[in-house]
Design a protein around this motif. Structure first.
Motif, PDB file in Angstrom:
ATOM      1  N   LEU A 177       4.999  -2.647  -3.969  1.00 28.69           N
ATOM      2  CA  LEU A 177       4.448  -2.095  -2.801  1.00 28.69           C
ATOM      3  C   LEU A 177       3.981  -0.602  -2.898  1.00 28.69           C
ATOM      4  N   ILE A 178       2.843  -0.282  -2.287  1.00 23.54           N
ATOM      5  CA  ILE A 178       2.774   1.220  -2.177  1.00 23.54           C
ATOM      6  C   ILE A 178       2.313   1.343  -0.591  1.00 23.54           C
ATOM      7  N   LEU A 179       3.100   2.517   0.004  1.00 24.31           N
ATOM      8  CA  LEU A 179       3.035   2.806   1.151  1.00 24.31           C
ATOM      9  C   LEU A 179       2.439   4.018   1.396  1.00 24.31           C
ATOM     10  N   LYS A 180       1.313   4.184   2.215  1.00 25.44           N
ATOM     11  CA  LYS A 180       0.504   5.511   2.151  1.00 25.44           C
ATOM     12  C   LYS A 180      -0.319   5.622   3.395  1.00 25.44           C
ATOM     13  N   PRO A 181      -0.933   6.697   3.702  1.00 24.49           N
ATOM     14  CA  PRO A 181      -1.908   6.752   4.960  1.00 24.49           C
ATOM     15  C   PRO A 181      -3.078   5.912   4.178  1.00 24.49           C
ATOM     16  N   GLU A 182      -3.956   5.325   5.108  1.00 21.07           N
ATOM     17  CA  GLU A 182      -4.990   4.829   4.953  1.00 21.07           C
ATOM     18  C   GLU A 182      -6.325   5.713   4.811  1.00 21.07           C
ATOM     19  N   GLU A 183      -6.017   6.938   5.621  1.00 17.41           N
ATOM     20  CA  GLU A 183      -6.924   8.169   5.626  1.00 17.41           C
ATOM     21  C   GLU A 183      -6.183   9.310   5.762  1.00 17.41           C
ATOM     22  N   SER A 184      -6.790  10.626   5.071  1.00 16.69           N
ATOM     23  CA  SER A 184      -6.000  11.620   5.150  1.00 16.69           C
ATOM     24  C   SER A 184      -5.674  12.192   6.424  1.00 16.69           C
ATOM     25  N   GLY A 185      -4.432  12.890   6.669  1.00 19.00           N
ATOM     26  CA  GLY A 185      -4.029  13.280   8.035  1.00 19.00           C
ATOM     27  C   GLY A 185      -3.294  12.390   8.801  1.00 19.00           C
ATOM     28  N   MET A 186      -3.429  11.043   8.445  1.00 17.16           N
ATOM     29  CA  MET A 186      -2.735   9.786   9.089  1.00 17.16           C
ATOM     30  C   MET A 186      -1.195  10.005   9.197  1.00 17.16           C
ATOM     31  N   GLN A 187      -0.662  10.065  10.426  1.00 19.80           N
ATOM     32  CA  GLN A 187       0.610   9.997  10.718  1.00 19.80           C
ATOM     33  C   GLN A 187       1.217   8.420  10.419  1.00 19.80           C
ATOM     34  N   PRO A 188       2.582   8.468   9.727  1.00 15.57           N
ATOM     35  CA  PRO A 188       3.298   7.094   9.635  1.00 15.57           C
ATOM     36  C   PRO A 188       3.403   6.350  10.902  1.00 15.57           C
ATOM     37  N   ASP A 189       3.246   4.933  10.802  1.00 13.72           N
ATOM     38  CA  ASP A 189       3.927   4.373  11.980  1.00 13.72           C
ATOM     39  C   ASP A 189       4.834   3.693  11.650  1.00 13.72           C
ATOM     40  N   THR A 190       6.122   4.127  12.069  1.00 12.44           N
ATOM     41  CA  THR A 190       7.414   3.811  11.612  1.00 12.44           C
ATOM     42  C   THR A 190       7.693   2.271  11.568  1.00 12.44           C
ATOM     43  N   ASN A 191       7.289   1.462  12.602  1.00 16.26           N
ATOM     44  CA  ASN A 191       7.423   0.103  12.943  1.00 16.26           C
ATOM     45  C   ASN A 191       6.334  -0.596  11.572  1.00 16.26           C
ATOM     46  N   LYS A 192       5.214  -0.311  11.317  1.00 11.09           N
ATOM     47  CA  LYS A 192       4.492  -0.773  10.324  1.00 11.09           C
ATOM     48  C   LYS A 192       5.109  -0.560   8.913  1.00 11.09           C
ATOM     49  N   LEU A 193       5.557   0.597   8.640  1.00  8.35           N
ATOM     50  CA  LEU A 193       6.581   0.710   7.451  1.00  8.35           C
ATOM     51  C   LEU A 193       7.532   0.011   7.206  1.00  8.35           C
ATOM     52  N   ARG A 194       8.437  -0.125   8.336  1.00 10.23           N
ATOM     53  CA  ARG A 194       9.454  -1.181   8.243  1.00 10.23           C
ATOM     54  C   ARG A 194       9.200  -2.866   7.966  1.00 10.23           C
ATOM     55  N   GLN A 195       8.129  -2.854   8.732  1.00 12.35           N
ATOM     56  CA  GLN A 195       7.580  -4.362   8.574  1.00 12.35           C
ATOM     57  C   GLN A 195       6.965  -4.583   7.114  1.00 12.35           C
ATOM     58  N   ALA A 196       6.377  -3.756   6.410  1.00 11.85           N
ATOM     59  CA  ALA A 196       5.723  -3.876   5.269  1.00 11.85           C
ATOM     60  C   ALA A 196       6.764  -4.264   4.327  1.00 11.85           C
ATOM     61  N   ILE A 197       8.228  -3.326   4.547  1.00  8.71           N
ATOM     62  CA  ILE A 197       9.234  -3.637   3.471  1.00  8.71           C
ATOM     63  C   ILE A 197       9.867  -5.232   3.814  1.00  8.71           C
ATOM     64  N   THR A 198       9.935  -5.193   5.125  1.00  9.29           N
ATOM     65  CA  THR A 198      10.635  -6.517   5.489  1.00  9.29           C
ATOM     66  C   THR A 198       9.664  -7.571   4.896  1.00  9.29           C
ATOM     67  N   GLU A 199       8.472  -7.612   5.035  1.00 11.33           N
ATOM     68  CA  GLU A 199       7.764  -8.418   4.467  1.00 11.33           C
ATOM     69  C   GLU A 199       7.649  -8.986   3.024  1.00 11.33           C
ATOM     70  N   LEU A 200       8.004  -7.746   2.109  1.00  9.28           N
ATOM     71  CA  LEU A 200       8.095  -7.724   0.664  1.00  9.28           C
ATOM     72  C   LEU A 200       9.422  -8.598   0.643  1.00  9.28           C
ATOM     73  N   TRP A 201      10.481  -8.259   1.184  1.00 14.97           N
ATOM     74  CA  TRP A 201      11.471  -9.193   1.210  1.00 14.97           C
ATOM     75  C   TRP A 201      11.456 -10.597   1.327  1.00 14.97           C
ATOM     76  N   LYS A 202      10.795 -10.967   2.606  1.00 17.89           N
ATOM     77  CA  LYS A 202      10.527 -12.276   2.898  1.00 17.89           C
ATOM     78  C   LYS A 202       9.703 -13.004   1.921  1.00 17.89           C
ATOM     79  N   GLN A 203       8.712 -12.258   1.174  1.00 23.75           N
ATOM     80  CA  GLN A 203       7.944 -13.188   0.143  1.00 23.75           C
ATOM     81  C   GLN A 203       8.883 -13.524  -0.978  1.00 23.75           C
TER      82      GLN A 203
END
Length: 143
Positions: free
Chosen positions: A112-138
């Motif tokens: 998995l790579i977690l990064k902004p979709e565009e320059s200057g974008m701030q991280p969404d904490t919930n989306k970041l955590r969800q991405a990791i959780t989805e990786l584990w669920k897979q």
């Protein structure tokens, strides 16, 4: 946990529980003045910190990889090779975390790579955590 928090005894005792490795990649190319370098490193930290906090006890953050042009395929391949070697240590999952949006592609060795979709974008904490959780669920679904 950060790599520097683990002793050799702890590493082998905790390895079954520490299945996810976070590899921060700042994406400095060397032509940044000190204040810009500090900003880029801080941006990567902004994307990394929510993961370290949420998943302490299951993740290990390895040393940051600072100097890499994320727009060049050969350099992305180098990160992919590092991901592969780190996975050989016993990690099931490798997650590359960056504050840079301009990746040419995701490293082949990363799950998995977690990064902004565009320059200057701030991280969404919930989306970041969800991405990791989805990786584990897979993993659970593929059994």
């Amino acid at each position: 946990m950060k790599f520097s928090e683990l002793t050799s005894d702890q590493w082998y005792d905790l390895l079954p529980y520490l299945d996810t490795c976070l590899i921060p990649v700042s994406g400095l190319v060397g032509d940044e003045p000190p204040h810009e370098a500090a900003e880029r490193i801080a941006e990567t930290g902004d994307w990394l910190q929510p993961l370290e906090t949420a998943f302490r006890g299951r993740t290990v953050t390895m040393p940051a990889y600072h100097y890499i042009n994320v727009a060049e395929k050969a350099e992305i391949e180098r990160i992919g090779a590092i991901c592969g070697r780190v996975k050989q240590l016993g990690f099931k999952y490798i997650v590359v975390v960056s504050g840079r949006a301009d990746w040419a592609e995701a490293p082949a060795g990363a799950d998995l790579i977690l990064k902004p979709e565009e320059s200057g974008m701030q991280p969404d904490t919930n989306k970041l955590r969800q991405a990791i959780t989805e990786l584990w669920k897979q993993e659970g679904r593929s059994r």
